[in-house]
Design an enzyme around this catalytic site. Structure first.
Site, PDB file in Angstrom:
ATOM      1  N   TYR A 132      -2.415   3.608  10.996  1.00  0.00           N
ATOM      2  CA  TYR A 132      -2.847   4.991  11.152  1.00  0.00           C
ATOM      3  C   TYR A 132      -3.662   5.104  12.439  1.00  0.00           C
ATOM      4  O   TYR A 132      -4.769   4.569  12.541  1.00  0.00           O
ATOM      5  CB  TYR A 132      -3.726   5.442   9.980  1.00  0.00           C
ATOM      6  CG  TYR A 132      -3.024   5.585   8.652  1.00  0.00           C
ATOM      7  CD1 TYR A 132      -1.647   5.539   8.536  1.00  0.00           C
ATOM      8  CD2 TYR A 132      -3.758   5.782   7.493  1.00  0.00           C
ATOM      9  CE1 TYR A 132      -1.013   5.693   7.310  1.00  0.00           C
ATOM     10  CE2 TYR A 132      -3.140   5.943   6.262  1.00  0.00           C
ATOM     11  CZ  TYR A 132      -1.772   5.887   6.173  1.00  0.00           C
ATOM     12  OH  TYR A 132      -1.157   6.027   4.945  1.00  0.00           O
TER      13      TYR A 132
ATOM     14  N   LEU B  83       0.105  17.731  -2.322  1.00  0.00           N
ATOM     15  CA  LEU B  83       0.194  19.104  -1.830  1.00  0.00           C
ATOM     16  C   LEU B  83       1.367  19.274  -0.870  1.00  0.00           C
ATOM     17  O   LEU B  83       1.428  20.256  -0.121  1.00  0.00           O
ATOM     18  CB  LEU B  83      -1.116  19.511  -1.155  1.00  0.00           C
ATOM     19  CG  LEU B  83      -2.338  19.528  -2.069  1.00  0.00           C
ATOM     20  CD1 LEU B  83      -3.595  19.885  -1.286  1.00  0.00           C
ATOM     21  CD2 LEU B  83      -2.148  20.497  -3.230  1.00  0.00           C
TER      22      LEU B  83
ATOM     23  N   GLY C 154       0.747  20.124   2.778  1.00  0.00           N
ATOM     24  CA  GLY C 154       0.267  21.457   3.089  1.00  0.00           C
ATOM     25  C   GLY C 154       1.215  22.571   2.717  1.00  0.00           C
ATOM     26  O   GLY C 154       0.839  23.747   2.786  1.00  0.00           O
TER      27      GLY C 154
END
Length: 333
Positions: free
Chosen positions: A61, A211, A214
């Site tokens: 990351y 989610l 988004g």
């Protein structure tokens, strides 16, 4: 829906007990556009104060940036109150992108050494290959991590984005704590074979993408430089409009329950079993409280039925990754 204080869940039959929600840190290192480092550090610390003990990162990351950031946030804190989950193995060439995965036994220890230094710790709680290396048997990769467990550098072994057969083969070498994989109202493929095998073998699930990056709770079709979603089929053209219309069906249910659509989606994943820990990507401490409240909620059977009717399985349009990335997912085969 009723709410209570944040509870805890055990990761599998052999894993640690953690807060019922995990903090995903990838977005703090540019995956979804710019992020403020000071705010990210504050978010990690606020999560730990709220009882969120599972902190998830990856050595790739931001090409190591995320581990340095997490290490900064954990400095001077009680290490035993934090469960660090680290993915390794993704190869990152200069300029961005992913250049494959390296699961060779001799590479495993090398990856770990760098992670320990960047994080500023002497052990990783859960260490997992980010993907299956098609050129290396999973038994060899897991065996190498098992050697690190024996030496005290790793506490538990996890997996990420692998299918049922690979899970069985890995678990035959060493107990597996959890499988990290995408699971949400819009992504439910694990329900066929993967989740049943995990439950048969006593392996927990740490669910990311709860989610849908988004799409649930405020998706946008406009992305800045470096934002992963600019390449995601689910956010393109007609797919995006269909998926946003699909998510909009949840709005009256959320209003009736008294929560936001995002909270409803988090609560739904948490309600699918005590062996599932939603890992929510948050880079702003203001949104942390909403996520904690959501996972501490209990949806009634009628509420769950209404959610299932509003967003049926396989209703989303577009793959969750571009075609080349989907082809690398053992979980999709």
């Amino acid at each position: 829906m009723t709410t209570s204080h944040l509870s805890t869940r055990q990761l599998g039959s052999t894993g640690p007990t953690v807060g019922a929600i995990g903090l995903g840190c990838m977005g703090m290192s540019g995956a979804y556009g710019p992020a403020d480092e000071s705010e990210s550090v504050a978010t990690i610390r606020a999560a730990l104060d709220a009882g969120v003990t599972l902190v998830d990162t990856g050595d790739f990351y931001g090409m190591g940036h995320n581990e340095l950031l997490v290490g900064r946030a954990l400095r001077d804190l009680d290490r035993e109150h934090v469960t660090l989950s680290v993915k390794f193995g993704a190869m990152r060439p200069p300029g961005g992108g992913v250049g494959g995965f390296d699961g060779r036994p001799e590479a495993v220890g090398n990856f770990l050494s760098y992670s320990l230094v960047r994080l500023g710790v002497d052990h990783i709680d859960i260490y997992r290959p980010a993907r299956l290396d098609p050129n290396v048997p999973i038994e060899d990769t897991v065996g190498a991590i098992a050697d690190l467990v024996e030496k005290g550098y790793v506490r538990h072994i996890g997996l990420s984005e692998v299918g049922a057969d690979t899970i069985r083969r890995a678990a035959a070498v060493h107990p597996i704590t959890d499988l990290q994989i995408e699971y949400s109202l819009l992504t439910r493929g694990i329900e066929d074979d993967i989740l049943p095998v995990c439950r048969e073998l006593g392996i927990g699930v740490t669910a990311y993408g709860v989610l849908s990056r988004g799409l649930i709770g405020g998706g946008t079709a406009s992305f800045g430089q470096g934002d992963f979603r600019s390449m995601s089929p689910r956010f393109q053209g007609g797919n995006f409009k269909h998926n946003r219309d699909l998510v909009a069906r949840l709005e009256p249910i959320a209003q009736a329950v008294g929560v936001s659509v995002g909270q409803l989606a988090i609560a739904w994943v948490a309600a699918q079993g005590d062996d599932i820990v939603p890992v929510i990507g948050i880079k702003n401490s203001k949104r942390l409280g909403e996520a904690v409240q959501a996972v501490a909620a209990t949806l009634s059977s009628d509420e769950l039925a209404s959610i299932g009717q509003a967003v049926p399985r396989n209703a989303a349009h577009g793959d969750r990754y571009p075609a080349a990335a989907m082809a690398q997912l053992d979980s999709e085969r």
